[in-house]
Design an enzyme around this catalytic site. Structure first.
Site: not given
Ligand code: NAI
Length: 254
Positions: A145, A158
């Site tokens: 990401s 995350y």
């Protein structure tokens, strides 16, 4: 005209919806047989049925990437069904419940790491073992990401998991660089998927607000990540290994 993945056998984790489904669709369109490995059985079975229409080759296997036995079974199933394994898109992931460092619970932190980080490692472990047994190389793309490259507010678990995916990608690429095995990561920006809709609800942020954060002024489409993944899995990317490629509408250029 034959596709750039003609005859290849590819596992796509988290392929029932969103980015994974778009990548699976592009891989099938390029001539690959795809095993969708996901915990969402209803959407996964439907996805495989859709991709199998018009002569495509796709199969769904209920798989929890946090389970070593389930991941090993996904590799065995791909091989028993299609004869070999050539590539994988290790993409299953969760947002883990965005909240600040103090409010994050231990349970949510552990779950995020188990799915997003350990899950990707388990997948690489069994997939690369199969590549080595076949002796003809292979290609892996992991989903990191932009949160694997920079920090984000509320992303303590995350971001940790996605930075970890970038690190593991580089290590695995170096471990097997002499064995014709390439390992890369994609780092999507803000993409319109069920996960983003969940995040929007969780944080009370509208999709328009997310879109405004993108330098290109719009959200990314799952297809735009899927197309990049098909490229990285193909021979067109034969000299690319160990990279974490932003596909982010300029997000990390800011
Ligand atoms: P999504 O929620 O549509 O897809 C995630 C898929 O992973 C689902 O099909 C889900 O059932 C599956 N999954 C979740 N836990 C699993 C487990 N334990 N075992 C097997 N499958 C499991 O969301 P999206 O957005 O397509 O996410 C795909 C990947 O892209 C994730 O790794 C996510 O972190 C990453 N990503 C998404 C971005 C976005 O803006 N949507 C941005 C950057 C990265």
């Amino acid at each position: 005209m034959s596709g750039k993945l003609e005859g290849k056998v590819i596992i796509v984790t988290g392929g029932s919806t969103g980015i994974g489904y778009a990548a699976a669709r592009r891989c099938v369109a390029e001539g690959a047989a795809v095993l969708i490995a996901d915990i969402n059985e209803a959407a996964g079975s439907q996805a495989a049925a859709e991709l199998s229409a018009n002569g495509g080759r796709a199969h769904f296997l209920l798989t929890d990437v946090t389970s070593a036995a389930a991941v090993e079974a996904s590799v065995k199933t791909a091989v028993s069904r299609y004869g070999r394994l050539d590539g994988a898109f290790n993409n299953a992931g969760i947002d883990g419940g965005f909240t600040n460092t103090v409010k994050m619970t231990e349970e949510a932190f552990d779950r995020t790491i188990a799915v997003n980080l350990k899950g990707v490692w388990l997948c690489m472990k069994y997939q690369i073992e199969q590549f080595l047994a076949q002796g003809s190389g292979g290609a892996i793309v992991n989903t990191a990401s932009v949160a694997g490259l920079v920090g984000t507010r509320g992303g303590v678990a995350y971001c940790a998991s996605k930075h970890g995916v970038v690190g593991m990608t580089k290590c695995a690429a170096l471990d097997f660089s002499k064995k014709k095995i390439r390992v890369n990561a994609v780092c999507p920006g803000i993409i319109k998927t069920p996960m983003l809709e969940h995040m929007a609800e969780l944080t009370g942020t509208s999709l328009e607000t997310y879109a405004a954060q993108e330098p290109v002024g719009r959200l990314g489409e799952p297809r735009e990540i899927g197309d990049t993944v098909a490229f990285l899995l193909s021979e067109d990317a034969s000299f690319i290994t160990g990279v974490a490629l932003p596909v982010d509408g300029g997000w990390t250029a800011l």
